[in-house]
Design a protein around this motif. Structure first.
Motif, PDB file in Angstrom:
ATOM      1  N   LYS A  60      14.139 -23.464  43.190  1.00  0.00           N
ATOM      2  CA  LYS A  60      13.214 -23.169  44.187  1.00  0.00           C
ATOM      3  C   LYS A  60      11.873 -24.159  43.700  1.00  0.00           C
ATOM      4  O   LYS A  60      11.465 -24.478  42.818  1.00  0.00           O
ATOM      5  N   LEU A  61      11.388 -24.779  44.977  1.00  0.00           N
ATOM      6  CA  LEU A  61      10.627 -26.091  44.743  1.00  0.00           C
ATOM      7  C   LEU A  61       9.050 -25.249  45.020  1.00  0.00           C
ATOM      8  O   LEU A  61       9.035 -24.147  45.475  1.00  0.00           O
ATOM      9  N   ASN A  89       6.983 -25.917  47.046  1.00  0.00           N
ATOM     10  CA  ASN A  89       6.443 -25.850  48.647  1.00  0.00           C
ATOM     11  C   ASN A  89       7.238 -24.559  49.288  1.00  0.00           C
ATOM     12  O   ASN A  89       7.283 -24.379  50.450  1.00  0.00           O
ATOM     13  N   ASP A 107      10.716 -24.178  49.350  1.00  0.00           N
ATOM     14  CA  ASP A 107      12.140 -24.621  49.716  1.00  0.00           C
ATOM     15  C   ASP A 107      12.930 -24.575  48.583  1.00  0.00           C
ATOM     16  O   ASP A 107      12.487 -24.458  47.490  1.00  0.00           O
ATOM     17  N   SER A 108      14.334 -24.252  48.894  1.00  0.00           N
ATOM     18  CA  SER A 108      15.344 -24.205  47.751  1.00  0.00           C
ATOM     19  C   SER A 108      16.351 -25.373  47.895  1.00  0.00           C
ATOM     20  O   SER A 108      16.630 -25.672  49.028  1.00  0.00           O
ATOM     21  N   LEU A 109      16.901 -25.876  46.677  1.00  0.00           N
ATOM     22  CA  LEU A 109      17.787 -27.025  46.712  1.00  0.00           C
ATOM     23  C   LEU A 109      18.894 -26.215  46.070  1.00  0.00           C
ATOM     24  O   LEU A 109      18.807 -25.156  45.020  1.00  0.00           O
ATOM     25  N   ASP A 156      22.289 -29.691  48.515  1.00  0.00           N
ATOM     26  CA  ASP A 156      21.623 -29.455  49.862  1.00  0.00           C
ATOM     27  C   ASP A 156      20.575 -28.606  49.735  1.00  0.00           C
ATOM     28  O   ASP A 156      20.316 -28.131  48.792  1.00  0.00           O
ATOM     29  N   THR A 157      19.747 -28.718  50.648  1.00  0.00           N
ATOM     30  CA  THR A 157      18.954 -27.471  50.999  1.00  0.00           C
ATOM     31  C   THR A 157      19.395 -26.137  51.164  1.00  0.00           C
ATOM     32  O   THR A 157      20.672 -26.136  51.716  1.00  0.00           O
ATOM     33  N   LEU A 158      18.855 -25.229  50.666  1.00  0.00           N
ATOM     34  CA  LEU A 158      19.462 -23.735  50.915  1.00  0.00           C
ATOM     35  C   LEU A 158      18.645 -22.902  51.616  1.00  0.00           C
ATOM     36  O   LEU A 158      17.263 -22.781  51.209  1.00  0.00           O
ATOM     37  N   ARG A 159      18.973 -22.448  52.885  1.00  0.00           N
ATOM     38  CA  ARG A 159      18.077 -21.708  53.599  1.00  0.00           C
ATOM     39  C   ARG A 159      18.821 -20.486  53.777  1.00  0.00           C
ATOM     40  O   ARG A 159      19.707 -20.286  54.431  1.00  0.00           O
TER      41      ARG A 159
END
Length: 116
Positions: A76-77, A79, A81-83, A106-109
Motif C-alpha cells: 500500500k503506497l 498515495n 494505491d496498492s501494488l 501490477d497495480t491492485l484495484r
C-alpha cells in the motif's frame, strides 16, 4: 541459498514494522511437516513481541498446489494505491536444477459496492 537467506532476513525486518501486516500462510498440518528445529524457530518468531506485524495463518486446505506455491505481496503506497507482486516457484526442499518461476507485478484495484 543466498536468496533464501536474504528473504529470511527481509521477513524478519518486515515482521517488526508497525505499518506492515505479514501473514505466514501454510496448508493444514504443513507446520508439522517441518523439522522440530524449524517448528521451534517459527513458534519463537510468532511469540516474539517485537514481531507486531507477523500473523500465523494455517489454511484449511490439506495441501497447496505446486502452481500456487510461492509468495504474494500487496504494497500500500502513501498515495492510497496498492501494488501487487506475486511469484510462484518450487520450495527449497523441492527444488532441482530445472525450476520454473513465474512473476506478476501490477497495480491492485479492488472496488466494492455495499448495499443494504
Amino acid at each position: 541459498m543466498k536468496t533464501l537467506r536474504d528473504r529470511t532476513e527481509t521477513m524478519r525486518l518486515l515482521a517488526k514494522e508497525k505499518q506492515v501486516d505479514l501473514y505466514i500462510a501454510y496448508s493444514h498440518g504443513g507446520l508439522q511437516k517441518r523439522s522440530t528445529r524449524e517448528q521451534g524457530i517459527f513458534r519463537d518468531e510468532i511469540k516474539n513481541r517485537r514481531n507486531t506485524a507477523l500473523h500465523n495463518a494455517e489454511l484449511s486446505c490439506p495441501a497447496i498446489p505446486k502452481k500456487l506455491s510461492g509468495a504474494t505481496y500487496i504494497l500500500k503506497l502513501a498515495n492510497g494505491d496498492s501494488l501487487f507482486f506475486s511469484l510462484t516457484g518450487s520450495q527449497v526442499q523441492d527444488a532441482d536444477n530445472t525450476m520454473d518461476w513465474e512473476y506478476w507485478f501490477d497495480t491492485l484495484r479492488i472496488c466494492l459496492k455495499i448495499t443494504s
